[in-house]
Design an enzyme around this catalytic site. Sequence first.
Site, PDB file in Angstrom:
ATOM      1  N   PRO A   4      50.900  81.156   6.562  1.00  0.00           N
ATOM      2  CA  PRO A   4      51.523  80.889   5.346  1.00  0.00           C
ATOM      3  C   PRO A   4      52.994  81.204   5.971  1.00  0.00           C
ATOM      4  O   PRO A   4      53.344  82.207   6.650  1.00  0.00           O
ATOM      5  CB  PRO A   4      51.067  81.879   4.439  1.00  0.00           C
ATOM      6  CG  PRO A   4      49.648  82.240   4.888  1.00  0.00           C
ATOM      7  CD  PRO A   4      49.763  82.327   6.383  1.00  0.00           C
ATOM      8  N   GLU A   5      54.004  80.214   5.339  1.00  0.00           N
ATOM      9  CA  GLU A   5      55.297  80.252   5.692  1.00  0.00           C
ATOM     10  C   GLU A   5      56.058  80.737   4.181  1.00  0.00           C
ATOM     11  O   GLU A   5      55.099  80.913   3.324  1.00  0.00           O
ATOM     12  CB  GLU A   5      55.879  79.100   6.056  1.00  0.00           C
ATOM     13  CG  GLU A   5      55.179  78.590   7.631  1.00  0.00           C
ATOM     14  CD  GLU A   5      55.697  77.252   8.067  1.00  0.00           C
ATOM     15  OE1 GLU A   5      57.073  77.191   7.979  1.00  0.00           O
ATOM     16  OE2 GLU A   5      54.918  76.653   9.032  1.00  0.00           O
ATOM     17  N   LYS A  52      57.983  85.896   5.258  1.00  0.00           N
ATOM     18  CA  LYS A  52      56.724  85.686   4.999  1.00  0.00           C
ATOM     19  C   LYS A  52      55.974  86.714   4.566  1.00  0.00           C
ATOM     20  O   LYS A  52      54.549  87.014   4.793  1.00  0.00           O
ATOM     21  CB  LYS A  52      56.209  85.317   6.466  1.00  0.00           C
ATOM     22  CG  LYS A  52      56.917  84.055   7.027  1.00  0.00           C
ATOM     23  CD  LYS A  52      56.245  84.017   8.513  1.00  0.00           C
ATOM     24  CE  LYS A  52      57.096  82.881   9.378  1.00  0.00           C
ATOM     25  NZ  LYS A  52      56.617  82.816  10.620  1.00  0.00           N
ATOM     26  N   ASN A 228      56.381  77.489  11.563  1.00  0.00           N
ATOM     27  CA  ASN A 228      56.214  76.170  12.599  1.00  0.00           C
ATOM     28  C   ASN A 228      56.349  75.048  11.734  1.00  0.00           C
ATOM     29  O   ASN A 228      56.838  74.167  12.659  1.00  0.00           O
ATOM     30  CB  ASN A 228      54.895  76.707  13.339  1.00  0.00           C
ATOM     31  CG  ASN A 228      55.097  75.973  14.570  1.00  0.00           C
ATOM     32  OD1 ASN A 228      55.977  75.949  15.347  1.00  0.00           O
ATOM     33  ND2 ASN A 228      53.971  75.258  15.243  1.00  0.00           N
ATOM     34  N   ARG A 307      55.023  77.766  20.992  1.00  0.00           N
ATOM     35  CA  ARG A 307      54.454  77.257  19.689  1.00  0.00           C
ATOM     36  C   ARG A 307      54.379  75.815  19.726  1.00  0.00           C
ATOM     37  O   ARG A 307      55.205  75.187  20.456  1.00  0.00           O
ATOM     38  CB  ARG A 307      55.221  77.635  18.586  1.00  0.00           C
ATOM     39  CG  ARG A 307      55.432  79.191  18.130  1.00  0.00           C
ATOM     40  CD  ARG A 307      54.052  79.768  17.908  1.00  0.00           C
ATOM     41  NE  ARG A 307      53.417  79.247  16.725  1.00  0.00           N
ATOM     42  CZ  ARG A 307      53.675  79.762  15.449  1.00  0.00           C
ATOM     43  NH1 ARG A 307      54.368  80.668  15.159  1.00  0.00           N
ATOM     44  NH2 ARG A 307      53.111  79.000  14.286  1.00  0.00           N
TER      45      ARG A 307
END
Length: 320
Positions: A4-5, A52, A228, A307
């Site tokens: 989760p962002e 976050k 991301n 990433r």
Amino acid sequence: MEMPEGPSVKKFSLLASPFVGQMVMEVGGSSKQINLKNLKELWFHDCQVHGKNLFLAFGFDEREIVMSRPHETEQEGRSLEKVMDTGRDGIVLPQIKSQESKGPDADNLLQDADCTGPAVPEEPWRWLHFHFGLFGSVRANEFARAQRANKKGDWKDPSPRLVLHFDGGGFLAFYNCRMAWCSGPNTKPTYDILSVHFHRGQALEALCKPRLVCAILLDQRYFSGLGNIIKNEILYSSRIHPLSQGVLLPRKSAESLVDHALRFSSDWLHNKLQGQGLHYQVYMKEACPLGHQVLKESLGPRTGWKRLTWWCPDCQVLYT
Ligand SMILES: [Zn+2]
């Protein structure tokens, strides 16, 4: 699937906020990281989101403490230090298993970076710090249901790490998260992409460092809440190749990147609150909106954490 962002965690905090002021009647969940029983009969005092990270404050009812003090009764054996059940050295947090995070990760500096660790209590409440992993979520008055059958073919609902039942009759369920007591959030809202206090100048300064842009954007010290998905999407919108050097970005491109970071996050939050998904331009896509082939590769600094990144080599300019 990503962790989760900022916009997701902001939504979790909006789900939890209506319970502020209520007392925890019952506690459930599978977490072994804190002594869950200690939350029982505490008051849910406050709720904050920083990037976050979600922070919930619990404590005794202040009136209750004042009333019981002259008699030196029940409150005695139940101090907040005991509730926190942490030694002076703090606690070592187990890592959340994730398919993607294998290397060192700024997120793993949970206690050092975002939290003032267990300290001398000065206030009648303590903060419980939540950090969400893959598929991590918070639900209000409902449990998560299985999205698909597991390997054995069973439709088993995910099991919550923590369930808080409040005296108002409702409940909150927390999934796939790490939890730790701390004495309070220690992050600067000026770096939080969803905070009204976000400071553009600071962000631009951080972007113009001699580092890869894709790494700077994910650095929670400078872009708290940016993850991301946001990274991939705003690099595309700003027409910047993920492997560009921050220091070589034209001023206009850097400004565009900051603008898109803010706009994308607030749009995403808005959509989430409406129960709507988001339309991605390159994230998990095979072609960009102009029809070019999108490339996918794990990118990052040579010695650092890489990433999975999606980008369009035709639309995005490499500044090196
Ligand atoms: Zn393109």
